[in-house]
Design a protein around this motif. Structure first.
Motif, mmCIF file in Angstrom:
data_model
loop_
_atom_site.group_PDB
_atom_site.id
_atom_site.type_symbol
_atom_site.label_atom_id
_atom_site.label_comp_id
_atom_site.label_asym_id
_atom_site.label_seq_id
_atom_site.Cartn_x
_atom_site.Cartn_y
_atom_site.Cartn_z
ATOM 1 N N VAL A 16 0.835 -1.201 0.000
ATOM 2 C CA VAL A 16 0.000 0.000 0.000
ATOM 3 C C VAL A 16 0.866 1.246 0.000
ATOM 4 C CG1 VAL A 16 -1.660 1.338 1.356
ATOM 5 C CG2 VAL A 16 -1.981 -1.130 1.082
ATOM 6 N N ASP A 17 1.889 1.279 0.840
ATOM 7 C CA ASP A 17 2.755 2.459 0.937
ATOM 8 C C ASP A 17 3.473 2.756 -0.377
ATOM 9 O OD1 ASP A 17 2.040 2.734 3.572
ATOM 10 O OD2 ASP A 17 3.884 1.885 4.400
ATOM 11 N N ARG A 18 3.757 1.715 -1.139
ATOM 12 C CA ARG A 18 4.447 1.903 -2.421
ATOM 13 C C ARG A 18 3.475 2.145 -3.578
ATOM 14 N NH1 ARG A 18 9.806 -1.060 -2.560
ATOM 15 N NH2 ARG A 18 9.219 -1.745 -4.664
ATOM 16 N N GLY A 19 2.190 2.185 -3.282
ATOM 17 C CA GLY A 19 1.203 2.427 -4.321
ATOM 18 C C GLY A 19 0.929 1.218 -5.200
ATOM 19 N N GLU A 20 1.305 0.028 -4.736
ATOM 20 C CA GLU A 20 1.115 -1.197 -5.522
ATOM 21 C C GLU A 20 -0.208 -1.894 -5.205
ATOM 22 O OE1 GLU A 20 5.847 -2.438 -5.712
ATOM 23 O OE2 GLU A 20 4.596 -3.153 -4.065
ATOM 24 N N PHE A 21 -0.659 -1.809 -3.948
ATOM 25 C CA PHE A 21 -1.872 -2.484 -3.499
ATOM 26 C C PHE A 21 -2.899 -1.458 -3.038
ATOM 27 C CE2 PHE A 21 0.586 -6.485 -1.840
ATOM 28 C CZ PHE A 21 0.871 -6.847 -3.141
ATOM 29 N N HIS A 22 -4.169 -1.853 -3.142
ATOM 30 C CA HIS A 22 -5.245 -1.087 -2.526
ATOM 31 C C HIS A 22 -5.934 -2.023 -1.530
ATOM 32 C CE1 HIS A 22 -8.546 1.701 -1.948
ATOM 33 N NE2 HIS A 22 -9.368 0.670 -2.097
ATOM 34 N N ILE A 23 -5.842 -1.698 -0.228
ATOM 35 C CA ILE A 23 -6.417 -2.538 0.820
ATOM 36 C C ILE A 23 -7.159 -1.648 1.803
ATOM 37 C CG2 ILE A 23 -5.923 -4.139 2.709
ATOM 38 C CD1 ILE A 23 -3.360 -4.941 1.215
ATOM 39 N N ASP A 24 -8.430 -1.940 2.025
ATOM 40 C CA ASP A 24 -9.228 -1.161 2.970
ATOM 41 C C ASP A 24 -9.120 -1.717 4.393
ATOM 42 O OD1 ASP A 24 -10.279 0.697 1.109
ATOM 43 O OD2 ASP A 24 -11.668 -0.844 0.391
ATOM 44 N N ASP A 25 -8.933 -3.027 4.530
ATOM 45 C CA ASP A 25 -8.958 -3.651 5.856
ATOM 46 C C ASP A 25 -7.793 -4.634 5.983
ATOM 47 O OD1 ASP A 25 -9.498 -5.070 8.193
ATOM 48 O OD2 ASP A 25 -11.670 -4.967 7.909
ATOM 49 N N PHE A 26 -6.705 -4.188 6.597
ATOM 50 C CA PHE A 26 -5.519 -5.038 6.731
ATOM 51 C C PHE A 26 -5.805 -6.284 7.571
ATOM 52 C CE2 PHE A 26 -3.392 -1.105 5.533
ATOM 53 C CZ PHE A 26 -2.393 -1.566 4.700
ATOM 54 N N GLU A 27 -6.635 -6.133 8.608
ATOM 55 C CA GLU A 27 -6.876 -7.247 9.528
ATOM 56 C C GLU A 27 -7.465 -8.460 8.809
ATOM 57 O OE1 GLU A 27 -5.945 -7.412 12.790
ATOM 58 O OE2 GLU A 27 -4.922 -5.570 12.217
ATOM 59 N N TYR A 28 -8.329 -8.210 7.856
ATOM 60 C CA TYR A 28 -8.960 -9.321 7.149
ATOM 61 C C TYR A 28 -8.248 -9.662 5.848
ATOM 62 C CZ TYR A 28 -12.588 -9.690 10.604
ATOM 63 O OH TYR A 28 -13.250 -9.907 11.783
ATOM 64 N N ALA A 29 -7.603 -8.697 5.235
ATOM 65 C CA ALA A 29 -6.827 -9.003 4.029
ATOM 66 C C ALA A 29 -5.697 -9.967 4.351
ATOM 67 C CB ALA A 29 -6.258 -7.717 3.438
ATOM 68 N N MET A 30 -5.188 -9.893 5.574
ATOM 69 C CA MET A 30 -4.118 -10.778 6.023
ATOM 70 C C MET A 30 -4.477 -12.255 5.833
ATOM 71 S SD MET A 30 -2.887 -10.996 9.945
ATOM 72 C CE MET A 30 -4.584 -11.359 10.429
ATOM 73 N N PHE A 31 -5.760 -12.598 6.041
ATOM 74 C CA PHE A 31 -6.179 -13.996 5.936
ATOM 75 C C PHE A 31 -6.155 -14.513 4.495
ATOM 76 C CE2 PHE A 31 -8.273 -12.601 9.928
ATOM 77 C CZ PHE A 31 -7.588 -13.462 10.782
ATOM 78 N N LEU A 32 -6.090 -13.600 3.527
ATOM 79 C CA LEU A 32 -5.944 -14.039 2.140
ATOM 80 C C LEU A 32 -4.639 -14.810 1.955
ATOM 81 C CD1 LEU A 32 -6.976 -10.750 0.291
ATOM 82 C CD2 LEU A 32 -8.319 -12.868 0.390
ATOM 83 N N ILE A 33 -3.609 -14.417 2.700
ATOM 84 C CA ILE A 33 -2.310 -15.075 2.609
ATOM 85 C C ILE A 33 -2.273 -16.322 3.467
ATOM 86 C CG2 ILE A 33 0.179 -14.748 2.822
ATOM 87 C CD1 ILE A 33 -1.162 -12.834 0.830
ATOM 88 N N ILE A 34 -2.878 -16.245 4.644
ATOM 89 C CA ILE A 34 -2.811 -17.356 5.600
ATOM 90 C C ILE A 34 -3.654 -18.544 5.162
ATOM 91 C CG2 ILE A 34 -3.368 -18.055 7.959
ATOM 92 C CD1 ILE A 34 -2.697 -15.207 8.838
ATOM 93 N N ALA A 35 -4.865 -18.289 4.671
ATOM 94 C CA ALA A 35 -5.812 -19.374 4.407
ATOM 95 C C ALA A 35 -5.289 -20.438 3.450
ATOM 96 C CB ALA A 35 -7.135 -18.797 3.900
ATOM 97 N N PRO A 36 -4.663 -20.087 2.313
ATOM 98 C CA PRO A 36 -4.160 -21.142 1.422
ATOM 99 C C PRO A 36 -3.109 -22.035 2.074
ATOM 100 C CG PRO A 36 -4.221 -19.035 0.278
ATOM 101 C CD PRO A 36 -4.457 -18.738 1.723
#
Length: 230
Positions: free
Chosen positions: A160-180
């Motif tokens: 996000v800081d580098r302008g590469e991602f758009h994420i509204d909710d870090f707490e739940y976006a994190m599970f996108l990586i963990i779940a697989p």
């Protein structure tokens, strides 16, 4: 044997021979034996004398190094998983590629160093037995889950800081990586251990990364990321 099990078999190494064991080598051999038994039988069913016998020492010798089964389990987790977070955080700090490349690297490194090894069975053990052993569940949460979540948040925030991602909710976006990751190790140590389930782990992780990154990618219509205070 399933295709997943065959792939795992190509990566894991057989236990080291106990011949010619030096005294200073015993803690490592005890941890290896304990990891094998915890993964094979679970925490509740593993007995201290079994660990000692597999390592080729007496039960008394085991307790010289590890005063209880709980302490032995904690040492196994630290040796195989939580003790690596310092290394992983250092890799994050020095990574020079894009954040998308970092996410792909995260999946690959996790698979190579944890998922494809015996240590991946610890995840299933915790999921299966945490309710009956709240102390080890709390330990695992502090030593593995919390540091893992913190590292993933840092990776996503970098994007996000580098302008590469758009994420509204870090707490739940994190599970996108963990779940697989969780799905893959649960399949490996449950249905995949006895049913022919055609999962190629590397192809699976690549597909997951491709799909996740398409969702995280910042588009021209997304609002600009907030400026980070220095």
């Amino acid at each position: 044997m399933s295709s997943l099990s065959k792939f795992i078999g190509q990566v894991e190494e057989p236990p080291a021979s106990k011949r010619g064991r030096r005294k200073e080598a015993r803690p490592g051999e005890l941890l290896d034996a304990a990891l094998d038994l915890f993964v094979e039988k679970g925490f509740a069913a593993t007995r201290a004398e079994e660990v000692a016998a597999r390592a080729g020492v007496s039960k008394g010798t085991l307790f010289l190094y590890f005063p209880s089964k709980e302490e032995l389990f904690k040492a196994v987790v630290r040796e195989n998983i939580s003790g690596r977070f310092s290394e992983w955080n250092q890799e994050f700090e020095t990574f020079e590629g894009t954040t998308a490349e970092m996410v792909r690297y995260c999946f690959q490194v996790w698979w190579d160093r944890i998922g494809a090894t015996r240590a991946s069975g610890i995840t299933k053990l915790i999921v299966s037995e945490a309710r009956n052993f709240p102390e080890i569940a709390g330990f695992y949460h502090r030593e593995v889950i919390e540091p893992g979540e913190q590292l993933i948040r840092k990776i996503l925030k970098r994007g996000v800081d580098r302008g590469e991602f758009h994420i509204d909710d870090f707490e739940y976006a994190m599970f996108l990586i963990i779940a697989p990751m969780i799905y893959l190790v649960m399949m490996k140590h449950s249905l995949g251990a006895c049913v022919n389930i055609p999962i190629d782990p590397e192809r699976y992780l690549k597909t997951q990364a491709d799909t996740i990154l398409r969702g995280l990618e910042r588009r021209p219509t997304d609002p600009a990321p907030p400026k980070t205070k220095k």
